[in-house]
Design a protein around this motif. Structure first.
Motif, PDB file in Angstrom:
ATOM      1  N   GLU A   1       1.147   4.302  -2.783  1.00  0.00           N
ATOM      2  CA  GLU A   1       0.940   5.390  -2.351  1.00  0.00           C
ATOM      3  C   GLU A   1       2.054   6.770  -3.201  1.00  0.00           C
ATOM      4  OE1 GLU A   1      -0.848   7.599  -0.571  1.00  0.00           O
ATOM      5  OE2 GLU A   1      -2.563   5.830  -0.557  1.00  0.00           O
TER       6      GLU A   1
ATOM      7  N   THR B   1     -11.201   4.134  -5.810  1.00  0.00           N
ATOM      8  CA  THR B   1     -10.686   5.691  -6.808  1.00  0.00           C
ATOM      9  C   THR B   1      -9.965   5.657  -8.025  1.00  0.00           C
ATOM     10  OG1 THR B   1      -9.255   6.627  -5.013  1.00  0.00           O
ATOM     11  CG2 THR B   1     -11.221   7.047  -4.554  1.00  0.00           C
TER      12      THR B   1
ATOM     13  N   LYS C   1      -8.410   3.572  -2.557  1.00  0.00           N
ATOM     14  CA  LYS C   1      -7.350   4.008  -3.938  1.00  0.00           C
ATOM     15  C   LYS C   1      -7.882   4.012  -4.820  1.00  0.00           C
ATOM     16  CE  LYS C   1      -4.381   7.960  -3.231  1.00  0.00           C
ATOM     17  NZ  LYS C   1      -5.092   8.740  -2.908  1.00  0.00           N
TER      18      LYS C   1
ATOM     19  N   TYR D   1       1.268  -1.218  -0.048  1.00  0.00           N
ATOM     20  CA  TYR D   1      -0.418  -0.006   0.002  1.00  0.00           C
ATOM     21  C   TYR D   1       0.754   1.350   0.026  1.00  0.00           C
ATOM     22  CZ  TYR D   1      -3.069   3.981   1.613  1.00  0.00           C
ATOM     23  OH  TYR D   1      -3.439   4.883   1.750  1.00  0.00           O
TER      24      TYR D   1
ATOM     25  N   TYR E   1       1.520   6.621  -6.546  1.00  0.00           N
ATOM     26  CA  TYR E   1       0.269   7.505  -7.050  1.00  0.00           C
ATOM     27  C   TYR E   1       0.273   9.146  -6.762  1.00  0.00           C
ATOM     28  CZ  TYR E   1      -4.187   9.059  -7.076  1.00  0.00           C
ATOM     29  OH  TYR E   1      -5.033   9.744  -7.299  1.00  0.00           O
TER      30      TYR E   1
ATOM     31  N   GLN F   1      -7.523   0.661   3.355  1.00  0.00           N
ATOM     32  CA  GLN F   1      -7.318   1.667   2.392  1.00  0.00           C
ATOM     33  C   GLN F   1      -6.765   1.477   0.970  1.00  0.00           C
ATOM     34  OE1 GLN F   1      -9.091   3.542   4.859  1.00  0.00           O
ATOM     35  NE2 GLN F   1      -7.372   4.881   3.222  1.00  0.00           N
TER      36      GLN F   1
ATOM     37  N   PHE G   1      -1.457  -0.964  -5.445  1.00  0.00           N
ATOM     38  CA  PHE G   1      -3.110  -1.430  -4.985  1.00  0.00           C
ATOM     39  C   PHE G   1      -3.642  -2.538  -5.475  1.00  0.00           C
ATOM     40  CE2 PHE G   1      -2.672   3.672  -5.030  1.00  0.00           C
ATOM     41  CZ  PHE G   1      -2.441   4.272  -3.594  1.00  0.00           C
TER      42      PHE G   1
END
Length: 184
Positions: free
Chosen positions: A71, A107, A104, A67, A74, A100, A90
């Motif tokens: 991030e 989305t 992500k 994760y 991203y 989480q 992810f």
């Protein structure tokens, strides 16, 4: 102030005393230590080492490291933004139930970031994120549903039903009891 109010106030002050002392010593009492696996600070001189260590943990199946790498790629802080890498990490963490990461990923599917926009996929993943504890996932899933056709919503609901049935079957076969049986 009544006796209960004074006791409550005194109790709160006693709990806050270590925090206040830390703040007076120059620390920030409101900062909560990060629970992350990786130290991916773009300002750090050891960034390459930290990134390598995080990638090793992610390759070994550490969902939190996956994760955090998602991030990292991203956001594009400390390295060029790479939505393909972010998506990959992810997805790996999502498959392990990381809420989480699922949020992500959902989305990204909703906004078409790194993948073609797919409201059905977004809705499914966001609902799973909500079940796993991502706080904002239900609101975002509702937003996605507003952009979906009725038949798309029906397909997504059917898929979620199949996932839930499979999960219940796995629970049942794991210990030979019904998932709805009282605990021993």
């Amino acid at each position: 102030m009544n006796r209960t109010g004074r006791a409550l106030t005194l109790g709160c002050l006693l709990l806050l005393q270590p925090l206040l002392a830390h703040a007076q010593a120059g620390g920030n009492s409101l900062l909560i230590p990060a629970m992350g696996r990786c130290t991916l600070d773009p300002q750090a001189q050891e960034q390459a080492e930290a990134l390598a260590a995080c990638q090793k943990a992610a390759d070994e199946g550490d969902a939190e490291a996956q994760y955090e790498l998602g991030e990292f790629y991203y956001e594009g802080k400390g390295a060029p933004r790479d939505l393909n890498q972010a998506l990959s990490y992810f997805e790996k963490a999502s498959l392990q139930g990381h809420a989480q990461a699922q949020f992500k990923l959902g989305t990204m599917f909703f906004h078409g970031e790194g993948v073609p926009a797919n409201n059905v996929q977004a809705y499914i993943v966001l609902k799973m994120a909500a079940v796993n504890g991502a706080e904002d996932a239900l609101d975002t899933a509702d937003e996605v549903a507003e952009h979906m056709q009725r038949d798309e919503l029906e397909v997504a609901t059917q898929v979620l039903g199949q996932i839930f049935r499979k999960y219940l079957m796995e629970l049942q076969s794991a210990d030979g009891r019904s998932p709805f049986s009282p605990l021993p």
